[in-house]
Design a protein around this motif. Structure first.
Motif, PDB file in Angstrom:
ATOM      1  N   LYS A 152       0.811  -1.216   0.000  1.00  5.12           N
ATOM      2  CA  LYS A 152       0.000   0.000   0.000  1.00  5.12           C
ATOM      3  C   LYS A 152       0.847   1.270   0.000  1.00  5.12           C
ATOM      4  CE  LYS A 152      -3.868  -2.089   2.536  1.00  5.12           C
ATOM      5  NZ  LYS A 152      -4.732  -1.994   3.751  1.00  5.12           N
ATOM      6  N   THR A 153       2.147   1.082   0.099  1.00  4.02           N
ATOM      7  CA  THR A 153       3.047   2.226   0.217  1.00  4.02           C
ATOM      8  C   THR A 153       4.292   1.994  -0.629  1.00  4.02           C
ATOM      9  OG1 THR A 153       2.320   2.469   2.521  1.00  4.02           O
ATOM     10  CG2 THR A 153       4.252   3.737   1.843  1.00  4.02           C
ATOM     11  N   LEU A 154       4.797   3.082  -1.212  1.00  3.14           N
ATOM     12  CA  LEU A 154       6.059   3.020  -1.935  1.00  3.14           C
ATOM     13  C   LEU A 154       7.062   3.939  -1.261  1.00  3.14           C
ATOM     14  CD1 LEU A 154       3.701   2.972  -4.477  1.00  3.14           C
ATOM     15  CD2 LEU A 154       5.792   2.235  -5.612  1.00  3.14           C
ATOM     16  N   LEU A 155       8.317   3.503  -1.234  1.00  2.00           N
ATOM     17  CA  LEU A 155       9.413   4.263  -0.651  1.00  2.00           C
ATOM     18  C   LEU A 155      10.234   4.893  -1.766  1.00  2.00           C
ATOM     19  CD1 LEU A 155      11.228   5.035   1.818  1.00  2.00           C
ATOM     20  CD2 LEU A 155      12.477   2.892   1.363  1.00  2.00           C
ATOM     21  N   LEU A 156      10.506   6.192  -1.654  1.00  2.00           N
ATOM     22  CA  LEU A 156      11.336   6.883  -2.629  1.00  2.00           C
ATOM     23  C   LEU A 156      12.797   6.467  -2.436  1.00  2.00           C
ATOM     24  CD1 LEU A 156      11.726   9.052  -4.819  1.00  2.00           C
ATOM     25  CD2 LEU A 156      11.959  10.739  -2.977  1.00  2.00           C
ATOM     26  N   ARG A 157      13.345   5.771  -3.432  1.00  2.00           N
ATOM     27  CA  ARG A 157      14.739   5.322  -3.353  1.00  2.00           C
ATOM     28  C   ARG A 157      15.689   6.379  -3.920  1.00  2.00           C
ATOM     29  NH1 ARG A 157      15.705  -0.153  -2.370  1.00  2.00           N
ATOM     30  NH2 ARG A 157      17.851   0.562  -2.359  1.00  2.00           N
ATOM     31  N   VAL A 158      15.477   6.803  -5.166  1.00  2.00           N
ATOM     32  CA  VAL A 158      16.325   7.827  -5.784  1.00  2.00           C
ATOM     33  C   VAL A 158      15.451   8.718  -6.658  1.00  2.00           C
ATOM     34  CG1 VAL A 158      18.419   6.412  -5.777  1.00  2.00           C
ATOM     35  CG2 VAL A 158      16.895   6.358  -7.748  1.00  2.00           C
ATOM     36  N   SER A 159      15.961   9.923  -6.974  1.00  2.00           N
ATOM     37  CA  SER A 159      15.196  10.838  -7.817  1.00  2.00           C
ATOM     38  C   SER A 159      16.138  11.787  -8.546  1.00  2.00           C
ATOM     39  CB  SER A 159      14.198  11.629  -6.977  1.00  2.00           C
ATOM     40  OG  SER A 159      14.879  12.463  -6.056  1.00  2.00           O
ATOM     41  N   VAL A 160      15.624  12.399  -9.610  1.00  2.00           N
ATOM     42  CA  VAL A 160      16.317  13.494 -10.292  1.00  2.00           C
ATOM     43  C   VAL A 160      15.326  14.647 -10.411  1.00  2.00           C
ATOM     44  CG1 VAL A 160      17.932  12.059 -11.597  1.00  2.00           C
ATOM     45  CG2 VAL A 160      15.698  12.590 -12.576  1.00  2.00           C
ATOM     46  N   GLY A 161      15.798  15.861 -10.185  1.00  2.00           N
ATOM     47  CA  GLY A 161      14.943  17.032 -10.279  1.00  2.00           C
ATOM     48  C   GLY A 161      14.193  17.356  -9.008  1.00  2.00           C
ATOM     49  N   PHE A 162      14.201  16.456  -8.026  1.00  2.00           N
ATOM     50  CA  PHE A 162      13.539  16.657  -6.744  1.00  2.00           C
ATOM     51  C   PHE A 162      14.586  16.877  -5.651  1.00  2.00           C
ATOM     52  CE2 PHE A 162      10.637  14.167  -9.301  1.00  2.00           C
ATOM     53  CZ  PHE A 162       9.395  14.718  -9.034  1.00  2.00           C
ATOM     54  N   LYS A 163      14.151  17.348  -4.518  1.00  2.00           N
ATOM     55  CA  LYS A 163      15.050  17.514  -3.379  1.00  2.00           C
ATOM     56  C   LYS A 163      15.534  16.154  -2.902  1.00  2.00           C
ATOM     57  CE  LYS A 163      12.780  21.772  -1.860  1.00  2.00           C
ATOM     58  NZ  LYS A 163      11.984  22.450  -0.805  1.00  2.00           N
ATOM     59  N   THR A 164      16.843  16.033  -2.796  1.00  2.00           N
ATOM     60  CA  THR A 164      17.421  14.711  -2.524  1.00  2.00           C
ATOM     61  C   THR A 164      17.319  14.277  -1.074  1.00  2.00           C
ATOM     62  OG1 THR A 164      19.596  15.739  -2.222  1.00  2.00           O
ATOM     63  CG2 THR A 164      19.066  14.961  -4.436  1.00  2.00           C
ATOM     64  N   TYR A 165      17.023  15.216  -0.141  1.00  2.00           N
ATOM     65  CA  TYR A 165      17.037  14.791   1.267  1.00  2.00           C
ATOM     66  C   TYR A 165      15.876  13.857   1.593  1.00  2.00           C
ATOM     67  CZ  TYR A 165      13.678  18.674   1.948  1.00  2.00           C
ATOM     68  OH  TYR A 165      12.604  19.521   1.870  1.00  2.00           O
ATOM     69  N   ASP A 166      14.873  13.769   0.747  1.00  2.00           N
ATOM     70  CA  ASP A 166      13.749  12.865   0.993  1.00  2.00           C
ATOM     71  C   ASP A 166      14.040  11.439   0.543  1.00  2.00           C
ATOM     72  OD1 ASP A 166      11.976  14.529   2.280  1.00  2.00           O
ATOM     73  OD2 ASP A 166      11.117  15.314   0.439  1.00  2.00           O
ATOM     74  N   GLN A 167      15.124  11.240  -0.181  1.00  2.00           N
ATOM     75  CA  GLN A 167      15.423   9.903  -0.683  1.00  2.00           C
ATOM     76  C   GLN A 167      15.650   8.942   0.484  1.00  2.00           C
ATOM     77  OE1 GLN A 167      17.614  11.239  -4.860  1.00  2.00           O
ATOM     78  NE2 GLN A 167      18.709   9.999  -3.397  1.00  2.00           N
TER      79      GLN A 167
END
Length: 261
Positions: A198-213
């Motif tokens: 029911k939930t997804l965890l943010l592993r990596v991103s581009v263009g977004f703030k990285t501290y939430d990874q």
């Protein structure tokens, strides 16, 4: 070379048929210029390509027409202007180049191949004949081929990096960065579906703030965009995420609404 020596009605009818029924219906745009580089004839394809009434082109000064109207039709107006006007300064050679026409009103986006040569004999000796070939479909195929080749190269590179092993987060980050560049997108994320489904965890991103990874989570319930995407089991295209949230039951997720850098 075609010579029409019969100036009777039949001869004039033949000449009219040659221009109006054949050359004027060609999909190749044609300008014919005299030695002063004034337009003595132009076919309907030119009028259609440039979105200009044919009657306003006839008799016009081609140099002036380029500076005031034609150059603004192209993606690189100064390059177009310089290249064409150079042939009028030295009208002894053949010129050929590609130009990207931008859409505006009734004028469609096109790729055109400009090809021109001097007129060396006859009534318009010293002038030029200019052709514009519509090569839009060819350019589209070339672009698709280059895009596909880049995508395949990206997949191969991701495979090589995976085989080298190492830190999974570093691999995911390299993979996402590479894919964002290949797809020419500003934002991207890789999320991991947690055991509760029911939930997804943010592993990596581009263009977004990285501290939430590694910390931010996304609700994957069916009434969310992410949940709908998971259930669809196929790619989901969203042109405007903000509009999509307003016009559907999809609820905004924290990863999309508050982490843009």
């Amino acid at each position: 070379m075609l010579k029409i020596q019969d100036h009777s009605s039949a001869g004039l009818l033949l000449l009219c048929s040659l221009t109006e029924d054949t050359l004027d219906t060609s999909r190749v745009g044609v300008f014919i210029l005299n030695a002063e580089f004034r337009i003595v004839w132009v076919n309907q394809a030119i009028a259609s390509y440039f979105g200009l009434p044919r009657k306003t082109l006839l008799g016009g000064n081609k140099r002036q027409l380029i500076q005031e109207q034609l150059k603004g039709c192209f993606e690189q107006p100064e390059d177009f202007t310089k290249t064409v006007l150079t042939t009028y300064t030295d009208s002894s050679y053949i010129e050929q180049f590609e130009c990207h026409m931008l859409p505006n009103g009734e004028r469609q986006e096109r790729w055109l191949e400009h090809w021109s040569q001097p007129i060396r004999s006859g009534l318009y000796v010293g002038g030029r004949i200019e052709h514009y070939y519509d090569i839009t479909e060819r350019k589209r195929v070339e672009f698709e081929f280059r895009t596909r080749a880049c995508q395949q190269a990206a997949v191969a590179e991701i495979g090589r990096r995976a085989l080298r092993g190492g830190n999974l987060d570093a691999l995911l980050n390299e993979t996402l960065t590479l894919l964002a560049r290949i797809l020419d997108v500003t934002y991207g994320q890789i999320l991991e579906l947690l055991p509760n489904r029911k939930t997804l965890l943010l592993r990596v991103s581009v263009g977004f703030k990285t501290y939430d990874q590694g910390q931010a989570t996304v609700n994957a319930e069916p009434d969310t965009l992410v949940g709908y995407t998971l259930l669809s089991q196929e790619p989901v295209m969203v042109e405007d995420l903000g509009t999509e949230h307003q016009s559907t039951a999809f609820a905004p997720n924290r990863c999309y609404s508050s982490t843009v850098s």
